[in-house]
Design a protein around this motif. Structure first.
Motif, PDB file in Angstrom:
ATOM      1  N   LEU A 490     -10.431  67.873   4.486  1.00 19.33           N
ATOM      2  CA  LEU A 490     -10.698  66.667   3.710  1.00 19.33           C
ATOM      3  C   LEU A 490      -9.479  66.230   2.902  1.00 19.33           C
ATOM      4  O   LEU A 490      -9.204  65.035   2.766  1.00 19.33           O
ATOM      5  N   SER A 491      -8.753  67.183   2.359  1.00 19.96           N
ATOM      6  CA  SER A 491      -7.584  66.827   1.554  1.00 19.96           C
ATOM      7  C   SER A 491      -6.509  66.128   2.376  1.00 19.96           C
ATOM      8  O   SER A 491      -5.679  65.396   1.822  1.00 19.96           O
ATOM      9  N   ASP A 492      -6.510  66.320   3.693  1.00 20.68           N
ATOM     10  CA  ASP A 492      -5.528  65.660   4.557  1.00 20.68           C
ATOM     11  C   ASP A 492      -5.765  64.160   4.665  1.00 20.68           C
ATOM     12  O   ASP A 492      -4.912  63.428   5.183  1.00 20.68           O
ATOM     13  N   HIS A 623     -16.524  71.657   5.546  1.00 13.61           N
ATOM     14  CA  HIS A 623     -15.937  72.964   5.264  1.00 13.61           C
ATOM     15  C   HIS A 623     -14.534  73.083   5.857  1.00 13.61           C
ATOM     16  O   HIS A 623     -14.070  74.177   6.187  1.00 13.61           O
ATOM     17  N   ASP A 624     -13.858  71.935   6.004  1.00 10.01           N
ATOM     18  CA  ASP A 624     -12.438  71.876   6.360  1.00 10.01           C
ATOM     19  C   ASP A 624     -12.126  72.470   7.732  1.00 10.01           C
ATOM     20  O   ASP A 624     -11.196  73.253   7.916  1.00 10.01           O
ATOM     21  N   HIS A 636     -20.817  68.110   9.396  1.00  3.70           N
ATOM     22  CA  HIS A 636     -21.116  66.798   8.828  1.00  3.70           C
ATOM     23  C   HIS A 636     -20.747  66.793   7.356  1.00  3.70           C
ATOM     24  O   HIS A 636     -20.441  67.842   6.770  1.00  3.70           O
ATOM     25  N   LEU A 637     -20.768  65.611   6.762  1.00 10.27           N
ATOM     26  CA  LEU A 637     -20.495  65.506   5.331  1.00 10.27           C
ATOM     27  C   LEU A 637     -21.766  65.681   4.517  1.00 10.27           C
ATOM     28  O   LEU A 637     -21.741  66.223   3.418  1.00 10.27           O
ATOM     29  N   ALA A 638     -22.892  65.208   5.045  1.00  4.04           N
ATOM     30  CA  ALA A 638     -24.180  65.366   4.363  1.00  4.04           C
ATOM     31  C   ALA A 638     -25.305  65.082   5.339  1.00  4.04           C
ATOM     32  O   ALA A 638     -25.154  64.295   6.280  1.00  4.04           O
TER      33      ALA A 638
END
Length: 750
Positions: A490-492, A623-624, A636-638
């Motif tokens: 996600l940080s990417d 979870h990256d 998934h994100l949610a």
């Protein structure tokens, strides 16, 4: 008696306010006035508690009540017990409301009826020697050899104790309706049951309007008479009869109480039950599993509570409970016997031996939410069923589809009839519904949150994208091109270009941005969410956004106009956001898990999508890690709720679902030649009234509020998107206390 309210102190002298004490110009006068007010309140409660007026409904009950009062008095039981009379339970309830009586005993169903006025509390429930209450369990019994579960009852043959009876009709049918498994249009419950079950025996279902299928399995007395009669002349009447209906193969499920099987197996029961073994039968559990007939406490449809002791809102429940328990111990009076007064179940049930203190004074908490909602589902007077269901639409295309839906449903005689009401925006529609100027609108999770929190709306039905109840949720995902190997976590995403379905929408904005805020990757200054997102991504397309950076990647409509406009930009919505990614306008698209499949592998024949293949894309996991698009359940994100039809809480949501369920039987298929509920292509748009990917509409079951529908995980995502409020943590009690103390300080400062 009124002068007693004004009596203070050990001298028992009356306080008589002077003319000076009635003003507020002097501090001591103000304090005196406040003391009077508080004193009146305390002494009113004290005086009201000196006598408990018990309401009786017959001559025999009055005689027993007077005898109990005398016995309690002789034993010096306090408060004093007095007896008042009426002719019915409803009359006693009215006396409670008017403060002409303080307490009486009633069945749970009567307490449900009285609870509508919310003028009573529960002091205790009656109990037997096991101290678990004189409750019983409404159960669904099947043969062990069958494959029936509670989720596969539709189309089966059913056996009932009788129409209107608790364990065999009200509880199972109420639960099936409340859980969303059975739909009923216009509160015509008999018709709903006949359409749900293939055939039934429901003794007593012989009234005008009762469908013939409700009696089709009944056999009468075996000689051709008394068929479907609500009497012992019908072989399949009552508990044993309904079980016999199952045993003899007429039905596949019997709705009875938990004692019925052991009373008619293993050597018990009449001649027809000889040789039956309880081990050959099982119970259907609410969660879709099955259990042995001895496991009724955990596996049943509804727990039916015992009789309860109702008290008025101004009466202390503990005081009444303590009075009765002390009276039973000390007076020697036989509270639970009626034979000496020429009756049965007078004041209390003769089967009772003691009372159990209510854990909560509210009648719904005492009787249990499952029981309460089963009765409410059967109660056609509990909520409004409008003659016309006014659907709020947001565009001319949606208006056209709504008008066609209204005509199609009218042609099938479905009720309530649909009317179309135009709204300027989603919020305008929500306000119209709150004001009763409209009734319904389909909303996604983000708007469901607003509809519930700000406008008090509740879900009535929901979309399913798989055709079953598991389809009432979908997954918010982040889609990447497989060839883009620079993004692994996600940080990417910082400094990359992003494609979103629209500002405020669930999968495209609320979930991804809320998650990035939770992870600390976006830290909006002064709760400026858009600015925070614009500072994280290099550029974006977020239709409906106000910042240029969030509209930079949008392209407008086919004419190049309406750039970044919701509903108009070509990159708007699920398909639009995915198109934004496919056409290299963004590095990531925030959509739902079905979006990739709907626009690849030949499923979208538009020029930009016709050559796309699902294997060209991957998912970015929360979870990256990355995964294939088919692995959305684990990547998934949610996991978020599907879209729901939102209405005012005063509306009968069972009737709304009943209408829509019957409508989709005729128009739910995309092959329908007349009208297609889940296809918007004819109207030059997409997702009009309902999402085009909907396979079926489902009932909301026990998720009756916006919080229950959205779920805790998704709610936390939405909360992360909200600005903090200095008063958000204050409870109502705290706020009342603050207001009272502020007023008190102001008065004393005069």
């Amino acid at each position: 008696m009124k002068q007693d309210f004004w009596t203070f102190g050990p001298t028992n002298s009356a306080y008589k306010p002077s003319s000076a004490a009635t003003g507020i110009s002097h501090p001591t006068s103000t304090m005196a006035a406040l003391v009077v007010i508080l004193g009146i309140s305390l002494l009113t409660v004290q005086t009201a508690g000196q006598n408990i007026r018990w309401c009786t409904v017959s001559v025999q009950e009055m005689a027993k009540c007077k005898a109990m009062s005398e016995a309690f008095s002789d034993a010096s039981i306090r408060p004093n017990l007095h007896c008042v009379s009426d002719t019915s339970v409803a009359g006693c309830a009215e006396r409670l409301r008017k403060k002409e009586a303080d307490a009486f005993s009633a069945s749970a169903s009567n307490l449900y009826d009285m609870g509508r006025q919310d003028t009573l509390k529960i002091a205790a429930g009656e109990s037997g020697p096991d101290h678990e209450g004189l409750t019983y369990y409404a159960v669904a019994v099947v043969k062990k050899s069958s494959t029936v579960t509670v989720n596969s009852l539709r189309g089966r043959r059913s056996c009932h104790t009788g129409k209107g009876r608790t364990a065999g009709w009200n509880m199972p049918i109420g639960h099936l309706i409340d859980s969303g498994r059975m739909s009923v249009m216009g509160c015509d419950i008999s018709k709903g049951v006949s359409e749900f079950f293939n055939a039934s025996c429901v003794p007593g279902a012989v009234e005008a309007g009762d469908p013939a299928s409700l009696c089709s399995l009944c056999v009468g007395d075996g000689a051709g008479g008394h068929r479907c009669e609500a009497s012992a002349q019908e072989r399949y009447y009552a508990y044993s009869g309904a079980f016999r209906c199952l045993v003899e193969g007429a039905g596949e499920v019997a709705f009875v109480k938990h004692t019925t099987v052991p009373e008619n197996t293993d050597g018990q029961g009449e001649e027809w039950a000889n040789g039956l073994r309880s081990g050959d039968y099982e119970l259907l559990c609410r969660d879709g599993t099955r259990a042995r007939v001895t496991e009724f406490q955990r596996c049943h449809l509804v727990r039916v509570p015992s009789r309860g002791i109702a008290v008025g809102n101004d009466v202390d429940p503990d005081q009444v409970y303590n009075m009765l328990m002390e009276g039973q111990r000390k007076s020697g009076f036989a509270m639970f016997q009626s034979v000496d007064f020429d009756g049965t179940n007078l004041l209390f049930s003769d089967r009772s031996t003691t009372l159990i203190k209510a854990s909560g004074a509210h009648h719904i908490d005492w009787m249990g939410h499952t029981y309460y909602h089963a009765l409410r589902a059967m109660d056609c007077s509990s909520a409004e069923i409008p003659e016309f269901l006014r659907w709020c639409v947001l565009s001319s295309a949606e208006q056209n589809k709504c008008v066609d839906m209204a005509k199609a449903l009218l042609s099938k005689g479905l009720t309530p009839k649909v009317q179309c009401v135009f709204g300027d925006s989603v919020d305008h529609c929500m306000q119209k519904i709150k004001n009763n100027e409209a009734h319904a609108i389909t909303l996604d999770g983000g708007y469901i949150y607003t509809a519930g929190r700000s406008y008090g709306l509740v879900p009535a039905a929901a979309e399913s994208y798989t055709g079953d109840t598991d389809g009432s949720v979908y997954y918010a995902v982040a889609v990447l091109k497989k060839s883009n190997t620079n993004i692994r976590r996600l940080s990417d995403l910082r400094g990359k270009s992003s494609c979103h379905t629209g500002l405020g929408r669930t999968a495209g904005w609320n979930v991804p941005v809320g998650l990035l805020i939770q992870r600390g990757l976006i830290a909006p200054h002064s709760c400026q969410i858009e600015e925070g997102a614009a500072g994280f991504f290099k550029s974006s397309c977020v239709p409906g956004a106000s910042l240029p950076a969030l509209c930079d990647r949008c392209i407008g409509d086919n004419s190049g106009q309406n750039k970044c406009e919701k509903g108009k930009d070509l990159f708007d919505g699920y398909t639009g956001a995915f198109r934004c990614l496919a056409q290299n306008a963004g590095d990531v698209a925030f959509v739902k898990h079905t979006t990739v499949f709907q626009n690849t592998d030949g499923n979208n024949t538009e020029q930009w999508a016709v050559h796309l293949q699902s294997k060209q894309f991957q998912l970015l996991c929360s979870h990256d890690t990355r995964a294939e698009v088919t692995q959305f359940r684990n990547c998934h994100l949610a996991r978020v709720p599907s879209h729901a039809i939102m209405v005012r809480p005063q509306l009968n949501h069972h009737a709304i679902y009943g209408l829509l369920d019957k409508a989709q039987d005729s128009y739910g298929s995309d092959l329908s030649a007349e009208f297609r509920m889940f296809d918007s292509s004819k109207y030059g748009g997409s997702d009009l009234l309902f999402k085009d990917s909907t396979l079926r509409l489902i009932g909301v079951g026990e998720r009756r509020t916006y919080q229950e529908w959205l779920g805790q995980e998704y709610l936390e995502t939405l909360v992360a998107m909200e600005c903090p409020s200095s008063t958000a943590g204050l409870s109502i009690t705290s706020l009342v206390a603050v207001v009272f103390l502020s007023s008190l300080v102001s008065l004393l400062a005069v």
